[in-house]
Design a protein around this motif. Sequence first.
Motif, PDB file in Angstrom:
ATOM      1  N   PHE A  90      10.801  -3.172  -6.627  1.00 12.87           N
ATOM      2  CA  PHE A  90       9.623  -4.033  -6.733  1.00 12.87           C
ATOM      3  C   PHE A  90       9.499  -4.936  -5.511  1.00 12.87           C
ATOM      4  CE2 PHE A  90      10.005  -3.930 -11.663  1.00 12.87           C
ATOM      5  CZ  PHE A  90       9.483  -2.651 -11.681  1.00 12.87           C
ATOM      6  N   LEU A  91      10.629  -5.441  -5.041  1.00 16.81           N
ATOM      7  CA  LEU A  91      10.597  -6.255  -3.823  1.00 16.81           C
ATOM      8  C   LEU A  91      10.112  -5.411  -2.652  1.00 16.81           C
ATOM      9  CD1 LEU A  91      11.173  -8.927  -2.365  1.00 16.81           C
ATOM     10  CD2 LEU A  91      13.474  -8.053  -1.907  1.00 16.81           C
ATOM     11  N   LYS A  92      10.633  -4.199  -2.534  1.00 15.33           N
ATOM     12  CA  LYS A  92      10.203  -3.331  -1.433  1.00 15.33           C
ATOM     13  C   LYS A  92       8.709  -3.047  -1.523  1.00 15.33           C
ATOM     14  CE  LYS A  92      10.993   0.958   1.031  1.00 15.33           C
ATOM     15  NZ  LYS A  92      11.644   2.267   1.050  1.00 15.33           N
ATOM     16  N   MET A  93       8.204  -2.799  -2.730  1.00 16.06           N
ATOM     17  CA  MET A  93       6.777  -2.499  -2.893  1.00 16.06           C
ATOM     18  C   MET A  93       5.912  -3.656  -2.411  1.00 16.06           C
ATOM     19  SD  MET A  93       3.923  -2.489  -5.617  1.00 16.06           S
ATOM     20  CE  MET A  93       4.012  -4.163  -5.264  1.00 16.06           C
ATOM     21  N   ILE A  94       6.284  -4.881  -2.771  1.00 13.32           N
ATOM     22  CA  ILE A  94       5.450  -6.018  -2.371  1.00 13.32           C
ATOM     23  C   ILE A  94       5.577  -6.296  -0.880  1.00 13.32           C
ATOM     24  CG2 ILE A  94       7.042  -7.895  -2.956  1.00 13.32           C
ATOM     25  CD1 ILE A  94       3.273  -7.865  -3.585  1.00 13.32           C
ATOM     26  N   VAL A  95       6.760  -6.112  -0.309  1.00 15.54           N
ATOM     27  CA  VAL A  95       6.933  -6.304   1.137  1.00 15.54           C
ATOM     28  C   VAL A  95       6.143  -5.242   1.899  1.00 15.54           C
ATOM     29  CG1 VAL A  95       8.603  -6.230   3.046  1.00 15.54           C
ATOM     30  CG2 VAL A  95       9.130  -7.543   0.978  1.00 15.54           C
ATOM     31  N   VAL A  96       6.209  -4.006   1.444  1.00 18.87           N
ATOM     32  CA  VAL A  96       5.436  -2.916   2.062  1.00 18.87           C
ATOM     33  C   VAL A  96       3.943  -3.243   2.008  1.00 18.87           C
ATOM     34  CG1 VAL A  96       4.675  -0.537   1.591  1.00 18.87           C
ATOM     35  CG2 VAL A  96       7.107  -1.054   1.808  1.00 18.87           C
ATOM     36  N   HIS A  97       3.496  -3.742   0.866  1.00 17.81           N
ATOM     37  CA  HIS A  97       2.082  -4.100   0.699  1.00 17.81           C
ATOM     38  C   HIS A  97       1.668  -5.144   1.745  1.00 17.81           C
ATOM     39  CE1 HIS A  97      -1.580  -4.774  -1.811  1.00 17.81           C
ATOM     40  NE2 HIS A  97      -1.532  -5.945  -1.203  1.00 17.81           N
ATOM     41  N   GLU A  98       2.476  -6.179   1.874  1.00 22.84           N
ATOM     42  CA  GLU A  98       2.129  -7.239   2.828  1.00 22.84           C
ATOM     43  C   GLU A  98       2.264  -6.770   4.269  1.00 22.84           C
ATOM     44  OE1 GLU A  98       0.496  -9.713   1.750  1.00 22.84           O
ATOM     45  OE2 GLU A  98       0.944  -9.246  -0.341  1.00 22.84           O
ATOM     46  N   LEU A  99       3.245  -5.930   4.561  1.00 25.04           N
ATOM     47  CA  LEU A  99       3.364  -5.383   5.917  1.00 25.04           C
ATOM     48  C   LEU A  99       2.164  -4.512   6.271  1.00 25.04           C
ATOM     49  CD1 LEU A  99       7.134  -4.406   6.167  1.00 25.04           C
ATOM     50  CD2 LEU A  99       5.933  -6.116   7.554  1.00 25.04           C
ATOM     51  N   ALA A 100       1.656  -3.762   5.306  1.00 23.95           N
ATOM     52  CA  ALA A 100       0.494  -2.897   5.562  1.00 23.95           C
ATOM     53  C   ALA A 100      -0.709  -3.722   6.014  1.00 23.95           C
ATOM     54  CB  ALA A 100       0.156  -2.074   4.322  1.00 23.95           C
ATOM     55  N   HIS A 101      -0.771  -4.980   5.592  1.00 22.06           N
ATOM     56  CA  HIS A 101      -1.876  -5.849   6.016  1.00 22.06           C
ATOM     57  C   HIS A 101      -1.807  -6.192   7.503  1.00 22.06           C
ATOM     58  CE1 HIS A 101      -4.125  -6.429   2.390  1.00 22.06           C
ATOM     59  NE2 HIS A 101      -3.051  -6.820   1.707  1.00 22.06           N
ATOM     60  N   LEU A 102      -0.677  -5.955   8.154  1.00 23.29           N
ATOM     61  CA  LEU A 102      -0.617  -6.165   9.606  1.00 23.29           C
ATOM     62  C   LEU A 102      -1.546  -5.193  10.324  1.00 23.29           C
ATOM     63  CD1 LEU A 102       3.224  -6.625  10.176  1.00 23.29           C
ATOM     64  CD2 LEU A 102       1.461  -8.406  10.203  1.00 23.29           C
ATOM     65  N   LYS A 103      -1.682  -3.988   9.763  1.00 24.59           N
ATOM     66  CA  LYS A 103      -2.536  -2.960  10.378  1.00 24.59           C
ATOM     67  C   LYS A 103      -3.912  -2.880   9.715  1.00 24.59           C
ATOM     68  CE  LYS A 103       0.314  -0.284  13.064  1.00 24.59           C
ATOM     69  NZ  LYS A 103       0.016   0.083  14.400  1.00 24.59           N
ATOM     70  N   GLU A 104      -3.945  -3.000   8.397  1.00 26.75           N
ATOM     71  CA  GLU A 104      -5.186  -2.863   7.630  1.00 26.75           C
ATOM     72  C   GLU A 104      -5.419  -4.129   6.824  1.00 26.75           C
ATOM     73  OE1 GLU A 104      -7.442  -0.403   7.597  1.00 26.75           O
ATOM     74  OE2 GLU A 104      -6.311   0.785   9.048  1.00 26.75           O
ATOM     75  N   LYS A 105      -6.471  -4.859   7.123  1.00 27.96           N
ATOM     76  CA  LYS A 105      -6.727  -6.125   6.427  1.00 27.96           C
ATOM     77  C   LYS A 105      -7.258  -5.898   5.007  1.00 27.96           C
ATOM     78  CE  LYS A 105      -5.524  -8.399  10.058  1.00 27.96           C
ATOM     79  NZ  LYS A 105      -4.098  -8.488  10.221  1.00 27.96           N
ATOM     80  N   ASP A 106      -8.046  -4.857   4.815  1.00 30.13           N
ATOM     81  CA  ASP A 106      -8.672  -4.589   3.516  1.00 30.13           C
ATOM     82  C   ASP A 106      -7.862  -3.587   2.707  1.00 30.13           C
ATOM     83  OD1 ASP A 106     -10.871  -6.251   4.112  1.00 30.13           O
ATOM     84  OD2 ASP A 106     -11.844  -4.622   5.205  1.00 30.13           O
ATOM     85  N   HIS A 107      -8.069  -3.625   1.399  1.00 27.65           N
ATOM     86  CA  HIS A 107      -7.438  -2.647   0.500  1.00 27.65           C
ATOM     87  C   HIS A 107      -8.306  -1.384   0.468  1.00 27.65           C
ATOM     88  CE1 HIS A 107      -5.613  -6.389  -1.393  1.00 27.65           C
ATOM     89  NE2 HIS A 107      -4.607  -5.708  -0.881  1.00 27.65           N
ATOM     90  N   ASN A 108      -8.239  -0.621   1.531  1.00 24.38           N
ATOM     91  CA  ASN A 108      -9.038   0.599   1.637  1.00 24.38           C
ATOM     92  C   ASN A 108      -8.115   1.816   1.618  1.00 24.38           C
ATOM     93  OD1 ASN A 108      -7.881   0.661   4.215  1.00 24.38           O
ATOM     94  ND2 ASN A 108      -9.672  -0.270   5.172  1.00 24.38           N
ATOM     95  N   LYS A 109      -8.691   2.983   1.821  1.00 22.51           N
ATOM     96  CA  LYS A 109      -7.913   4.221   1.768  1.00 22.51           C
ATOM     97  C   LYS A 109      -6.788   4.218   2.816  1.00 22.51           C
ATOM     98  CE  LYS A 109      -8.488   9.221   1.692  1.00 22.51           C
ATOM     99  NZ  LYS A 109      -9.415  10.339   1.782  1.00 22.51           N
ATOM    100  N   ALA A 110      -7.094   3.785   4.026  1.00 26.96           N
ATOM    101  CA  ALA A 110      -6.086   3.753   5.093  1.00 26.96           C
ATOM    102  C   ALA A 110      -4.947   2.798   4.730  1.00 26.96           C
ATOM    103  CB  ALA A 110      -6.731   3.340   6.418  1.00 26.96           C
TER     104      ALA A 110
END
Length: 167
Positions: free
Chosen positions: A114-134
């Motif tokens: 669960f910790l990894k999932m939330i960290v991955v989610h926040e790291l993904a925002h470095l590249k993609e600001k919106d919750h889109n397909k990418a």
Amino acid sequence: MAELTYLGGYPDPLKAQVQQLIAAGKLGDMLEKRYPDSHLIQSDKALLGYTMELKNRYLKSSAPLSKVIFDGKINVIKDALGLHTYVSRVQGNKLKAKNEIRIAALFKEAHPAFLKMIVVHELAHLKEKDHNKAFYQLCQHMEPDYHQLEFDLRLWLTWRDIERAAR
């Protein structure tokens, strides 16, 4: 019937299955069986190291992080499970940008996945600001079971609320 605050966007038949698990008193047992351990990352320094390890593995060329912390002020229902902030400041004739990740403090007692999932989610925002397909493709690149973990995390939060209300 328990309120399924964290499962609002899921289909009704799935929510009905969750309600059945709750009514039978089996939701906690199911989660405990699937996710028996908690992680050892308890300090902001350890969280920064863990986050940087994932960032360097999957997002080497992304913007640097200036801060990664557990934040006890994040309200899980109103705000989020974690926050990614991007602050730009003018310093002299230069524009300085800072990226920060704040993870809800309740994740100190969560399963490592669960910790990894939330960290991955926040790291993904470095590249993609919106919750889109990418964005979700990037999350799955870093954590192939991302969607299942997100659902199971929502179940864990539901169970956690039920346990607190029972006390």
